[in-house]
Write a protein that holds these residues in place. Structure first.
Motif, PDB file in Angstrom:
ATOM      1  N   VAL A  17     -11.898  13.413  57.592  1.00 43.96           N
ATOM      2  CA  VAL A  17     -12.483  12.807  58.800  1.00 43.96           C
ATOM      3  C   VAL A  17     -11.493  12.985  59.953  1.00 43.96           C
ATOM      4  O   VAL A  17     -10.714  12.088  60.269  1.00 43.96           O
ATOM      5  CB  VAL A  17     -12.810  11.312  58.583  1.00 43.96           C
TER       6      VAL A  17
ATOM      7  N   ASP B  69     -18.021   2.768  59.293  1.00 38.68           N
ATOM      8  CA  ASP B  69     -17.701   2.887  57.869  1.00 38.68           C
ATOM      9  C   ASP B  69     -18.373   1.789  57.057  1.00 38.68           C
ATOM     10  O   ASP B  69     -18.837   2.027  55.932  1.00 38.68           O
ATOM     11  CB  ASP B  69     -16.182   2.851  57.661  1.00 38.68           C
TER      12      ASP B  69
ATOM     13  N   PRO C 243     -18.120   8.775  51.694  1.00 42.35           N
ATOM     14  CA  PRO C 243     -17.175   9.205  52.734  1.00 42.35           C
ATOM     15  C   PRO C 243     -16.922  10.704  52.633  1.00 42.35           C
ATOM     16  O   PRO C 243     -16.840  11.247  51.527  1.00 42.35           O
ATOM     17  CB  PRO C 243     -15.903   8.399  52.427  1.00 42.35           C
TER      18      PRO C 243
END
Length: 471
Positions: A113, A99, A109
């Motif tokens: 996820v 990240d 992002p």
């Protein structure tokens, strides 16, 4: 803007993109197997789909972008055991590093996820459906396998035929190599559920109707994509290396279970190559993102990746990155000394350069042609020095995640080990100015030469001030 066309690996052609549901897009991308730092090959994949995500959003779609994390797999277990730590500790740490690296590169992002370990019940549900349809069976060693020959059309994504796989060594691509072939009815069959081994940590053991075990790699993505986007969605993506066997096996699992296509578009990005070979951990020729970022500005790396079409091979070298730095510097320099005022600039899509940019992006996300339109607009800006041109230029670049800093931040940033600090540079500029006033031109020239040797370029302005940038 023109209508978006995307290269569909399954069709082997560019096709007009029409979403399943008007105005909405579901996109699933196979993400990282988390046990080590991400390398530039991973960055290339994530960048490719970041650009798609951005362009689909700019085109007016409400995008649900899913990029999974594989946090249970043989390599992960092996590394955790070697480190003497839990799987969760290992995968959480490297997820954080990933990240950090993607944020540095300007990669947005994803919307969702999912982690594989959170979707084991859904995986078991699909496996049971496959067993009920005669497409899965439990072997003597306790593993549950997919019966490849019972799924018509196996190989349609990769172009591999059953006969070719049986005749050649390519069969090893499908075979689950950590177990004897005789435990399966056919060497082509692949594992859906791995029976637990006594030596494995307790945290990788789940109970099922077939006994204690853990999921095979391929079933993970079939389950996570279905759980987050439904049984059929718009785009499924990943690196070209996943086309076979991973994506081929996903098709077999999902279509075998649900009886209809899994996704409408299969999209694959090209490899990063070093000296003609694919960059990979197995070959030992990889460069981690964070090691590269110790030397090069993150936006330079982003620009370097975007200069190549996402489906083309990308040749990695310091020379190519240095060239990307020079080119990106040219774009930032075009914005220097122009006051854009406050507020966020908005693209005028009727302007000629924006039309070219949009046509390029609608042609299978052709970033090289989009960048060509940007460079032509930079040339116009250098001539006009127009605030209007500058705002259009900056807004258009932002569509693909470029030029989001001020020229000063980019041109004076990027300090590495041993680099002069801004304060030290300003002190040298002041000393040079004093030397010039004292008509000590030899000293003035020496300071300029010393700064240039340290990677600092001075630009004297007509008003007597001096700007600087890093070379």
């Amino acid at each position: 803007m023109s209508q978006l066309k995307i290269y569909n690996t399954l069709a082997r052609d560019k096709q007009l993109f029409v979403p399943i549901e008007a105005g909405k897009v579901g996109m699933y991308v196979c993400g990282m197997t988390i046990y080590d730092y991400c390398h530039i090959g991973h960055a290339r994949m994530m960048m490719a789909f970041d650009v798609m995500y951005r362009w689909l959003t700019v085109s007016g779609y409400q995008v649900t972008y899913v990029r999974n994390i594989t946090d249970i797999e043989d390599k992960i277990i092996k590394r955790a055991v070697e480190n003497g730590e839990s799987i969760y500790s290992l995968t959480s740490r490297f997820t954080q590093y990933m990240d950090e690296d993607t944020a540095a590169l300007g990669i947005l992002p994803p919307t969702v996820v999912p982690r594989a370990t959170q979707y084991v019940p859904q995986m078991l549900g699909i496996i049971e459906m496959l067993e009920q349809k005669g497409l899965a069976y439990q072997s003597d060693d306790g593993d549950v396998n997919f019966a490849v020959r019972k799924f018509p059309g196996y190989g349609k994504l990769s172009g591999k035929s059953i006969d070719d796989l049986v005749a050649g060594a390519g069969a090893r691509d499908v075979v689950n190599t950590d177990k004897p072939d005789q435990d399966k009815r056919d060497p082509l069959d692949f594992v859906l559920w791995k029976s637990s081994k006594e030596s494995e940590p307790a945290e990788v053991k789940w109970e099922s109707k077939w006994g204690s075990g853990r999921p095979g790699w391929h079933i993970e993505c079939s389950a996570m994509s279905c759980a987050t986007l439904g049984e059929q969605f718009d785009i499924h993506g990943g690196g070209a290396d996943l086309q076979f066997p991973h994506h081929e096996n996903e098709i077999a699992q999902s279509e075998g279970a649900f009886g209809h296509p899994m996704t409408n578009f299969w999209v694959h990005n090209g490899f990063v190559r070093v000296d003609g070979e694919k960059m990979s951990k197995s070959l030992g020729n990889f460069f981690t993102i964070r090691d590269v970022l110790k030397v090069f500005d993150p936006e330079v790396v982003r620009f370097f990746i975007l200069r190549a079409h996402y489906r083309s091979p990308l040749n990695y070298s310091d020379v190519h990155l240095e060239d990307a730095k020079v080119a990106l510097t040219r774009l930032y320099t075009a914005l220097a000394d122009i006051d854009l005022g406050s507020g966020t600039a908005v693209v005028d899509w009727n302007e000629a350069h924006a039309v070219r940019f949009g046509d390029a992006m609608d042609d299978d996300f052709n970033t090289p042609l989009a960048l060509a339109a940007l460079f032509d607009l930079a040339t116009e800006l250098n001539k006009s020095r127009s605030v209007e041109h500058a705002r259009q230029f900056k807004a258009l670049a932002a569509v693909i995640g470029l030029l989001e800093r001020t020229p000063q931040q980019f041109l004076q940033g990027g300090t590495g080990e041993g680099a002069l600090s801004p304060d030290a540079i300003e002190a040298q500029i002041a000393a040079r100015s004093a030397a010039k006033k004292a008509r000590n031109f030899a000293e003035s020239d020496k300071i300029r030469a010393d700064l240039l040797a340290a990677g600092i370029v001075l630009e004297d302005k007509p008003d007597g001030t001096t700007n600087w940038r890093r070379a």
